[in-house]
Scaffold this motif. Structure first.
Motif, PDB file in Angstrom:
ATOM      1  N   GLN A 112     -69.987  14.528  34.057  1.00  0.00           N
ATOM      2  CA  GLN A 112     -69.062  13.620  33.752  1.00  0.00           C
ATOM      3  C   GLN A 112     -67.901  13.523  35.101  1.00  0.00           C
ATOM      4  N   LYS A 169     -66.442  10.482  36.866  1.00  0.00           N
ATOM      5  CA  LYS A 169     -65.749   9.543  35.645  1.00  0.00           C
ATOM      6  C   LYS A 169     -64.211   9.945  35.747  1.00  0.00           C
ATOM      7  N   TRP A 170     -64.023  11.376  35.876  1.00  0.00           N
ATOM      8  CA  TRP A 170     -62.578  11.664  35.441  1.00  0.00           C
ATOM      9  C   TRP A 170     -61.768  11.623  36.722  1.00  0.00           C
ATOM     10  N   PHE A 180     -65.286   8.721  28.314  1.00  0.00           N
ATOM     11  CA  PHE A 180     -65.761  10.092  28.227  1.00  0.00           C
ATOM     12  C   PHE A 180     -65.986  10.857  27.035  1.00  0.00           C
TER      13      PHE A 180
END
Length: 245
Positions: A8, A11-12, A187
């Protein structure tokens, strides 16, 4: 149940607030850090891709960022090479900070890291904070509220998968959730449930003391701006523990 932060990581990455704790929790934590003065060596435990670490670096003497996710640290280092703030990023474990020397740190900061620790690891974590922090040094920990998090309806801003939950009997159980951002992304996150007593017991057993606790309330004006947060306007959104060695 493991949350894959390497997968992920991209995405963060962000420069502006985009999910619940960016709007309520991190701003209050930053204000506390600011109040302690600029001449601080700060350790950001669980720094992720460096969103909050970069903010701290603009007021601190020096910042070290540690995170278990190699991909998060790669992103943080890549950003540091573009926007140089002197941050020292390292891959590391919150319960075994082997790259940090004894009594090296003035201030330990952790934002949403304790929610991945069970009772045993929580004690290890606080003992590591005690080990690396200077005498009279401080720690500031932003976390899901141990009492309210899993019984609060956050709407789509944070949607938990809960089959059964009991404040005492669910200790050590992990609950997975999806956070939604103001841009509409999601998320995957998680909370290993520990109680307020678990935190205080671990803090005391680590030789630390609590100076204050804050319970930030989600701002009405942010909920007015983003419909995503309508359900949590005016509600306690998290908890901050401020302590000292």
């Amino acid at each position: 149940m493991t949350i894959d932060y390497d997968h992920q990581a991209t995405k963060w990455h962000r420069d502006e607030p985009k999910h619940k704790s960016d709007f309520c929790g991190r701003p209050e934590t930053y204000a506390i850090i600011e109040s302690l003065g600029a001449d601080q060596i700060v350790l950001d435990i669980g720094c992720g891709e460096g969103y909050f670490t970069r903010k701290i670096a603009r007021i601190a003497k020096h910042v070290i960022g540690v995170d278990l996710s190699e991909e998060m640290i790669k992103l943080a280092i890549a950003r540091e090479q573009i926007d140089t703030l002197g941050i020292d990023y390292r891959v590391g474990n919150a319960v075994d900070l082997i790259s940090i020397k004894d009594s090296e740190i003035d201030l330990c900061v952790g934002t949403y890291i304790t929610n991945y620790l069970n009772q045993e690891d929580l004690l290890k974590f606080y003992k590591e904070i005690s080990r690396v922090t200077k005498s009279r040094g401080k720690f500031i920990l932003l976390m899901p509220h141990p009492i309210l998090e899993l019984i609060t309806d956050f709407g789509d801003a944070a949607k938990y998968e809960i089959d059964t939950y009991d404040y005492i009997k669910s200790r050590g159980k992990q609950f997975k959730a999806k956070l939604k951002t103001v841009q509409g992304d999601f998320f995957e996150v998680g909370v290993i449930h520990t109680t307020l007593q678990d935190h205080f017991t671990a803090i005391l057993n680590a030789g630390l003391k609590v100076l204050n606790i804050k319970e930030p309330v989600f701002p009405e004006e942010i909920a007015d701006q983003y419909a995503l947060f309508n359900k949590i306007r005016g509600k306690v959104a998290c908890m901050i523990i401020i302590g000292e060695k």
